[in-house]
Scaffold this active site. Sequence first.
Site, PDB file in Angstrom:
ATOM      1  N   ASP A   1       1.283   2.024  -5.384  1.00 33.44           N
ATOM      2  CA  ASP A   1       2.314   2.389  -4.411  1.00 33.44           C
ATOM      3  C   ASP A   1       2.244   3.856  -4.010  1.00 33.44           C
ATOM      4  O   ASP A   1       1.652   4.685  -4.703  1.00 33.44           O
ATOM      5  CB  ASP A   1       3.708   1.993  -4.917  1.00 33.44           C
ATOM      6  N   LYS A   2       2.854   4.166  -2.891  1.00 33.93           N
ATOM      7  CA  LYS A   2       2.704   5.477  -2.260  1.00 33.93           C
ATOM      8  C   LYS A   2       3.093   6.622  -3.185  1.00 33.93           C
ATOM      9  O   LYS A   2       2.460   7.683  -3.177  1.00 33.93           O
ATOM     10  CB  LYS A   2       3.534   5.519  -0.976  1.00 33.93           C
TER      11      LYS A   2
END
Length: 245
Positions: A113-114
Amino acid sequence: MQKVRDDFAEAENGVRLNKYMSDSGYCSRREADRLIAEGVVTINGSPAGLGDRVFPWQTVSVRGKVLSSENELIFLVVNKPAGIECTTDRSNPDNIVDFIGLKKRIYPVGRLDKNSRGLIFMTNDGSLVNPILKASNYHEKEYLVEINQEVTDDFLKAMASGIWLPELKVRTRKCEVEKTGKNTFRIVLTQGLNRQIRRMCQALNVKVLDLQRIRIMNITLGRLKEGEYRNIRKDELKELTAAAR
C-alpha cells in the site's frame, strides 16, 4: 514524430551510460554509477567510465553480461518508498511505473500500500506472477512494523493466533510474530489480504506508524537502498520459481 527525433538524437549524441543501464532494466542509475566506478562495465569490450555515452551500434556488458534484448526477461527487486502507489495507471502521479522510469512495459507483482515501504517485485513476465501471489501456496512475506504503543505479550499472542477481520469476513492465518523493540515487531505472513497488517492492528486498537516489507520468499532487501532497484540474480530467480511451483 517525437520518437523519430529521440531516435535521431540517440544515434547522433548517444545516451548516458547510467541511463542506458537503467532503461535496460538491469539496475537503477545510482547502482549503475557504482558498477561503472567498480570497473565491471564495458562498452564494446573496453572499460567504461562515469559520464560515458552509448551509441546504437555499441554493446554494453556488466561482468560479461550483455545488456539487453527487447525480449529479455525483466524481473526487478524494488525498495519502494512510502508515497509511491503500486499501480500501472499512468494518470496517477505517484504510480510505480513512472517512478521506476523504465521504457519497457513492466508491472508490480502483488501490492504494497501507498503508505508502506519496502520490497516489491516488478516484471514483464506474467507467467511468474500468479504462482507467487497464490495464497494457497503459503509463500512467506516478512515485515518490520512500528506501532503507536508498546508491544505487549498479549498483543503478540493475538497477532500470532489469528484475528477476525469483519470488513473482509475472514480470520487471518496463524503467523510468526516477534518483538524487536519497545514499539516495534517483526511479522511473517503467508497471506496477501488487502492492508492485512494494518487491519490486524486496527482490530486491536493499535495504529501502525511505519510498515516495511523486508522479504518475499527467498528474496530480501539486503543492502538495497530505499527508492533503488536491481535485477534479480539468476540463482535467486531459480529458487523463487521453483518454490512458486
